[in-house]
Write a protein that holds these residues in place. Structure first.
Motif, PDB file in Angstrom:
ATOM      1  N   CYS A   7       0.842  -1.197   0.000  1.00 33.15           N
ATOM      2  CA  CYS A   7       0.000   0.000   0.000  1.00 33.15           C
ATOM      3  C   CYS A   7       0.880   1.251   0.000  1.00 33.15           C
ATOM      4  O   CYS A   7       2.044   1.210   0.373  1.00 33.15           O
ATOM      5  CB  CYS A   7      -0.881   0.047   1.247  1.00 33.15           C
ATOM      6  SG  CYS A   7      -2.102  -1.262   1.336  1.00 33.15           S
ATOM      7  N   LEU A   8       0.273   2.350  -0.384  1.00 32.99           N
ATOM      8  CA  LEU A   8       0.948   3.648  -0.337  1.00 32.99           C
ATOM      9  C   LEU A   8       0.635   4.317   0.993  1.00 32.99           C
ATOM     10  O   LEU A   8      -0.472   4.207   1.507  1.00 32.99           O
ATOM     11  CB  LEU A   8       0.461   4.527  -1.485  1.00 32.99           C
ATOM     12  CG  LEU A   8       0.650   3.947  -2.888  1.00 32.99           C
ATOM     13  CD1 LEU A   8      -0.018   4.832  -3.923  1.00 32.99           C
ATOM     14  CD2 LEU A   8       2.119   3.749  -3.191  1.00 32.99           C
ATOM     15  N   THR A   9       1.617   5.019   1.536  1.00 29.82           N
ATOM     16  CA  THR A   9       1.415   5.747   2.786  1.00 29.82           C
ATOM     17  C   THR A   9       1.322   7.241   2.506  1.00 29.82           C
ATOM     18  O   THR A   9       1.440   7.676   1.358  1.00 29.82           O
ATOM     19  CB  THR A   9       2.573   5.490   3.773  1.00 29.82           C
ATOM     20  OG1 THR A   9       3.763   6.101   3.251  1.00 29.82           O
ATOM     21  CG2 THR A   9       2.800   4.007   3.997  1.00 29.82           C
ATOM     22  N   ASP A  10       1.152   8.007   3.553  1.00 32.87           N
ATOM     23  CA  ASP A  10       1.104   9.464   3.414  1.00 32.87           C
ATOM     24  C   ASP A  10       2.421  10.041   2.903  1.00 32.87           C
ATOM     25  O   ASP A  10       2.458  11.168   2.418  1.00 32.87           O
ATOM     26  CB  ASP A  10       0.758  10.112   4.758  1.00 32.87           C
ATOM     27  CG  ASP A  10      -0.664   9.795   5.193  1.00 32.87           C
ATOM     28  OD1 ASP A  10      -1.512   9.488   4.325  1.00 32.87           O
ATOM     29  OD2 ASP A  10      -0.922   9.846   6.404  1.00 32.87           O
ATOM     30  N   VAL A  59       6.990  -1.230   8.346  1.00 37.52           N
ATOM     31  CA  VAL A  59       8.276  -0.550   8.237  1.00 37.52           C
ATOM     32  C   VAL A  59       8.622   0.132   9.562  1.00 37.52           C
ATOM     33  O   VAL A  59       9.768   0.151   9.984  1.00 37.52           O
ATOM     34  CB  VAL A  59       8.280   0.465   7.078  1.00 37.52           C
ATOM     35  CG1 VAL A  59       9.542   1.307   7.089  1.00 37.52           C
ATOM     36  CG2 VAL A  59       8.154  -0.263   5.758  1.00 37.52           C
ATOM     37  N   GLY A  60       7.620   0.642  10.251  1.00 40.53           N
ATOM     38  CA  GLY A  60       7.853   1.289  11.541  1.00 40.53           C
ATOM     39  C   GLY A  60       8.276   0.331  12.633  1.00 40.53           C
ATOM     40  O   GLY A  60       8.833   0.738  13.648  1.00 40.53           O
ATOM     41  N   ASP A  61       8.031  -0.963  12.420  1.00 38.35           N
ATOM     42  CA  ASP A  61       8.424  -1.965  13.415  1.00 38.35           C
ATOM     43  C   ASP A  61       9.934  -2.175  13.422  1.00 38.35           C
ATOM     44  O   ASP A  61      10.492  -2.618  14.418  1.00 38.35           O
ATOM     45  CB  ASP A  61       7.752  -3.313  13.126  1.00 38.35           C
ATOM     46  CG  ASP A  61       6.254  -3.258  13.282  1.00 38.35           C
ATOM     47  OD1 ASP A  61       5.732  -2.253  13.795  1.00 38.35           O
ATOM     48  OD2 ASP A  61       5.596  -4.232  12.873  1.00 38.35           O
ATOM     49  N   GLU A  68      15.425  -9.789  12.881  1.00 40.45           N
ATOM     50  CA  GLU A  68      15.508  -9.639  11.432  1.00 40.45           C
ATOM     51  C   GLU A  68      14.700  -8.435  10.963  1.00 40.45           C
ATOM     52  O   GLU A  68      13.716  -8.054  11.586  1.00 40.45           O
ATOM     53  CB  GLU A  68      14.983 -10.894  10.732  1.00 40.45           C
ATOM     54  CG  GLU A  68      15.853 -12.109  10.940  1.00 40.45           C
ATOM     55  CD  GLU A  68      15.318 -13.318  10.199  1.00 40.45           C
ATOM     56  OE1 GLU A  68      16.104 -13.948   9.491  1.00 40.45           O
ATOM     57  OE2 GLU A  68      14.121 -13.621  10.330  1.00 40.45           O
ATOM     58  N   ALA A  69      15.119  -7.851   9.847  1.00 37.86           N
ATOM     59  CA  ALA A  69      14.400  -6.726   9.256  1.00 37.86           C
ATOM     60  C   ALA A  69      13.013  -7.179   8.806  1.00 37.86           C
ATOM     61  O   ALA A  69      12.807  -8.342   8.450  1.00 37.86           O
ATOM     62  CB  ALA A  69      15.174  -6.163   8.073  1.00 37.86           C
TER      63      ALA A  69
END
Length: 88
Positions: A7-10, A59-61, A68-69
């Motif tokens: 998905c796209l974010t802000d 991604v914020g996690d 691991e990434a």
């Protein structure tokens, strides 16, 4: 039921050529239709009867349990003795 979705974010800027290229590369590389904003995806799930308990940008996690990434399970790194992994 659990799933993941591109998905796209802000932070996506439709006027930014680099953002457009990355978006298009993801769509073509993964055989996806037009990527939409996270809110559009969440609303689509609700509109067909799903109760959305949690929706988040991983991604914020930064890291998965074990360090691991976030994107490691999406890489072509499957090994039959390591779980979980996806094979592409």
């Amino acid at each position: 039921f659990a799933c993941y979705e591109w998905c796209l974010t802000d932070k996506f800027d439709a006027k930014n050529a680099q953002h457009q290229k990355i978006k298009r590369d993801i769509e073509v590389g993964d055989g996806l239709p037009d990527l939409v904003h996270t809110s559009v995806c969440t609303e689509a799930l609700k509109s067909v009867g799903f109760e959305v308990v949690e929706a988040r940008d991983v991604v914020g996690d930064n890291k998965l349990p074990g360090g691991e990434a976030w994107y490691v399970p999406l890489t072509p790194s499957w090994h039959p003795l390591k779980w979980p992994r996806f094979q592409f």
